[in-house]
Scaffold this motif. Structure first.
Motif, PDB file in Angstrom:
ATOM      1  N   SER A   1       0.838  -1.206   0.000  1.00  0.00           N
ATOM      2  CA  SER A   1       0.000   0.000   0.000  1.00  0.00           C
ATOM      3  C   SER A   1       0.869   1.252   0.000  1.00  0.00           C
ATOM      4  O   SER A   1       0.447   2.313  -0.447  1.00  0.00           O
ATOM      5  N   SER A   2       2.099   1.126   0.489  1.00  0.00           N
ATOM      6  CA  SER A   2       2.979   2.305   0.508  1.00  0.00           C
ATOM      7  C   SER A   2       3.210   2.831  -0.908  1.00  0.00           C
ATOM      8  O   SER A   2       3.319   4.030  -1.132  1.00  0.00           O
ATOM      9  N   VAL A   3       3.207   1.895  -1.892  1.00  0.00           N
ATOM     10  CA  VAL A   3       3.411   2.331  -3.286  1.00  0.00           C
ATOM     11  C   VAL A   3       2.281   3.256  -3.708  1.00  0.00           C
ATOM     12  O   VAL A   3       2.479   4.257  -4.399  1.00  0.00           O
ATOM     13  N   MET A   4       1.062   2.891  -3.254  1.00  0.00           N
ATOM     14  CA  MET A   4      -0.087   3.735  -3.595  1.00  0.00           C
ATOM     15  C   MET A   4       0.105   5.142  -3.052  1.00  0.00           C
ATOM     16  O   MET A   4      -0.072   6.137  -3.755  1.00  0.00           O
ATOM     17  N   TRP A   5       0.457   5.235  -1.756  1.00  0.00           N
ATOM     18  CA  TRP A   5       0.620   6.566  -1.146  1.00  0.00           C
ATOM     19  C   TRP A   5       1.742   7.346  -1.805  1.00  0.00           C
ATOM     20  O   TRP A   5       1.615   8.552  -2.009  1.00  0.00           O
ATOM     21  N   GLU A   6       2.798   6.637  -2.166  1.00  0.00           N
ATOM     22  CA  GLU A   6       3.935   7.350  -2.776  1.00  0.00           C
ATOM     23  C   GLU A   6       3.580   7.901  -4.164  1.00  0.00           C
ATOM     24  O   GLU A   6       4.092   8.936  -4.581  1.00  0.00           O
ATOM     25  N   SER A   7       2.693   7.171  -4.867  1.00  0.00           N
ATOM     26  CA  SER A   7       2.400   7.617  -6.230  1.00  0.00           C
ATOM     27  C   SER A   7       1.404   8.781  -6.276  1.00  0.00           C
ATOM     28  O   SER A   7       1.300   9.474  -7.274  1.00  0.00           O
ATOM     29  N   VAL A   8       0.664   8.970  -5.146  1.00  0.00           N
ATOM     30  CA  VAL A   8      -0.384   9.998  -5.154  1.00  0.00           C
ATOM     31  C   VAL A   8       0.107  11.401  -5.547  1.00  0.00           C
ATOM     32  O   VAL A   8      -0.460  12.032  -6.438  1.00  0.00           O
ATOM     33  N   PRO A   9       1.191  11.913  -4.922  1.00  0.00           N
ATOM     34  CA  PRO A   9       1.591  13.286  -5.280  1.00  0.00           C
ATOM     35  C   PRO A   9       1.913  13.442  -6.770  1.00  0.00           C
ATOM     36  O   PRO A   9       1.538  14.457  -7.372  1.00  0.00           O
ATOM     37  N   ILE A  10       2.548  12.418  -7.346  1.00  0.00           N
ATOM     38  CA  ILE A  10       2.878  12.522  -8.775  1.00  0.00           C
ATOM     39  C   ILE A  10       1.601  12.431  -9.611  1.00  0.00           C
ATOM     40  O   ILE A  10       1.416  13.192 -10.574  1.00  0.00           O
ATOM     41  N   LEU A  11       0.709  11.499  -9.223  1.00  0.00           N
ATOM     42  CA  LEU A  11      -0.546  11.341  -9.967  1.00  0.00           C
ATOM     43  C   LEU A  11      -1.395  12.615  -9.923  1.00  0.00           C
ATOM     44  O   LEU A  11      -2.096  12.935 -10.869  1.00  0.00           O
ATOM     45  N   LEU A  12      -1.298  13.340  -8.786  1.00  0.00           N
ATOM     46  CA  LEU A  12      -2.098  14.569  -8.661  1.00  0.00           C
ATOM     47  C   LEU A  12      -1.730  15.587  -9.745  1.00  0.00           C
ATOM     48  O   LEU A  12      -2.582  16.357 -10.201  1.00  0.00           O
ATOM     49  N   ILE A  13      -0.454  15.566 -10.163  1.00  0.00           N
ATOM     50  CA  ILE A  13      -0.049  16.480 -11.240  1.00  0.00           C
ATOM     51  C   ILE A  13      -0.801  16.110 -12.531  1.00  0.00           C
ATOM     52  O   ILE A  13      -1.332  16.961 -13.240  1.00  0.00           O
ATOM     53  N   GLY A  14      -0.863  14.803 -12.796  1.00  0.00           N
ATOM     54  CA  GLY A  14      -1.608  14.340 -13.979  1.00  0.00           C
ATOM     55  C   GLY A  14      -3.088  14.644 -13.847  1.00  0.00           C
ATOM     56  O   GLY A  14      -3.744  15.069 -14.801  1.00  0.00           O
ATOM     57  N   LEU A  15      -3.596  14.435 -12.617  1.00  0.00           N
ATOM     58  CA  LEU A  15      -5.014  14.675 -12.374  1.00  0.00           C
ATOM     59  C   LEU A  15      -5.386  16.131 -12.642  1.00  0.00           C
ATOM     60  O   LEU A  15      -6.444  16.421 -13.199  1.00  0.00           O
ATOM     61  N   LYS A  16      -4.471  17.023 -12.285  1.00  0.00           N
ATOM     62  CA  LYS A  16      -4.726  18.447 -12.533  1.00  0.00           C
ATOM     63  C   LYS A  16      -4.960  18.674 -14.029  1.00  0.00           C
ATOM     64  O   LYS A  16      -5.890  19.367 -14.432  1.00  0.00           O
ATOM     65  N   TRP A  17      -4.102  18.047 -14.862  1.00  0.00           N
ATOM     66  CA  TRP A  17      -4.259  18.217 -16.311  1.00  0.00           C
ATOM     67  C   TRP A  17      -5.542  17.567 -16.810  1.00  0.00           C
ATOM     68  O   TRP A  17      -6.223  18.107 -17.693  1.00  0.00           O
TER      69      TRP A  17
END
Lengths: 221, 240
Positions: free
Chosen positions: A7-23
């Protein structure tokens, strides 16, 4: 070899994914803004009294609805620049594609809602001396808009999800960002679940919001 | 007030009105009867040009409705229309239904329109329903709001297209009462209806239509007690 869920992988990927989500959100908003204008315009042309304008709107709507969005995206990003002799920013191409695509479907929603208003409403408007335009604006449009909301909400959700197709032209939206993370950490399971949850939160929020608006309008019926 | 000459109306190949001649004078109440499909409603709708006419002339208060120079929106305020299905605007309150034309067509200020609108609702007995939306009104109340909405434009004539046909029998009376009151005030009225009682009491003249023609016209007493045409006799026998 057992599968080891991290599950740590999920939490770690969130900040990077949020950049994509913004777009993803930006492309959806701008794309739908274009789509709404195009759709309202061509939906109204489709019921206009001028046969040429009806035909024109018909060609646009049919050619979009009759071709895959993937092909439309490729055409705008790779095809058009060859003819125009200039490159198009992938983000711009993405917004254009979502706008053109949703416009055709919104046009049908607009046309359908207008035609669903009883002819007696327009007759009553004209009978008290309102002009054609005033009748449309004060009588037909407010009633039609209300009937459009559920279908529009559905189209908003579809368009939001359609933005994931833009990976093919390299737009750094949510799905593309997910792919990039997996390319470096190979944790496909955790990352795709995170990506999926983010889409789900967005689509559910749209559904909730439209539900709220619908109820709100019903009280003032 | 209303002059109709050789009015012909076709829908494609269907001949709906086959040469109607009719003159309606100021203050007159004319009731039009006839079987469905006889062209009664179409005739009414040609008077305020909700339908374009195929040939002939329709003159309302001196204005030829088909003349390109005639402002059709103006004609429609001169001849108010009341519909079978009421056609109230569902997104507007009773009062807003009445004031919309005052504000947008007559260019009155909203407070001024509201005062006039409330007076009209009072006239049709619905002063207490001003802020109610149509979905919470009964059929009879809706139709009375629709009459008030038409009256707001101060029309010189009122056209009624089967105003009580969609109502529960017990609600018919309240609408007819408002119409009677209007006729007493001298309103020119053309009423498509099968309400014999109303015709007898209020009409100056009854017109009987069949298959796109006026086949008989007379005072109500004469047409009901001594109809001349076989078609009229058969029809009256059936609705009595």
């Amino acid at each position: 070899m057992g599968f080891d869920f991290k599950s740590s992988v999920m939490w770690e990927s969130v900040p990077i994914l949020l950049i994509g989500l913004k777009w993803t959100i930006l492309i959806t908003i701008f794309g739908l803004a274009i789509g709404f204008v195009l759709g309202a315009g061509s939906g109204l042309l489709k019921i206009s009294r001028n046969a040429f304008l009806r035909k024109l709107a018909g060609v646009y709507i049919e050619s979009i609805r009759g071709t895959p969005i993937m092909v439309q995206v490729m055409f705008i990003y790779f095809g058009l620049p060859m003819a125009l002799g200039m490159r198009i920013n992938p983000m711009v191409a993405g917004i254009l594609a979502i706008g053109l695509n949703s416009g055709a479907y919104i046009a049908e929603i607009v046309r359908g809602s207008f035609q669903s208003i009883e002819p007696g409403q327009a007759e009553a408007g004209r009978s008290i001396g309102l002009s054609h335009f005033q009748t449309m604006y004060y009588i037909i449009w407010p009633q039609a808009l209300k009937r459009m909301i559920p279908s529009l909400g559905n189209q908003f959700i579809i368009s939001l999800k359609d933005t994931s197709i833009l990976v093919v032209v390299g737009v750094g939206e949510l799905t593309r960002t997910g792919q990039e993370i997996i390319a470096s950490n190979f944790r496909a399971f955790e990352v795709w679940i995170t990506v999926a949850l983010m889409y789900l939160v967005m689509t559910l929020s749209i559904a909730k919001l439209l539900n709220y608006i619908e109820n709100k309008m019903d009280i003032n019926k | 007030m209303i002059e109709i000459k050789d009015l012909i109306k076709n829908f494609g190949n269907l001949k709906v009105l086959k040469g109607i001649n009719l003159e309606i004078t100021q203050g007159e109440v004319t009731v039009i009867m006839g079987p469905s499909g006889s062209g009664k409603s179409t005739l009414l709708r040609c008077i305020n040009r909700l339908e374009d006419i195929t040939s002939g002339t329709v003159i309302v208060d001196g204005h030829d409705v088909m003349d390109k120079k005639t402002d059709i929106n103006f004609i429609r305020t001169e001849a108010g229309m009341v519909f079978q299905q009421f056609n109230l605007f569902p997104h507007k309150t009773a009062l807003e239904n009445v004031t919309l034309g005052l504000v947008k067509v007559r260019k009155k200020s909203t407070p001024e329109a509201n005062i006039l609108g409330k007076k009209l609702l009072e006239k049709v007995g619905l002063a207490d329903k001003a802020d109610t939306y149509p979905e919470h009104l009964s059929g009879g109340q809706k139709q009375r709001v629709a009459i008030a909405r038409s009256l707001a434009m101060r029309p010189k004539a009122m056209l009624f297209d089967e105003p009580t046909s969609a109502l529960d029998p017990e609600l018919v009376g309240e609408v007819l009462d408002v119409m009677k009151q209007l006729s007493c005030e001298g309103m020119t009225m053309v009423v498509v209806t099968h309400e014999m009682g109303f015709a007898k009491e209020v009409a100056d003249r009854v017109i009987f239509m069949d298959e796109g023609n006026i086949i008989e016209e007379n005072t109500p007493e004469k047409i009901f007690t001594n109809p001349q045409h076989d078609r009229t006799k058969a029809f009256l026998k059936n609705i009595l």
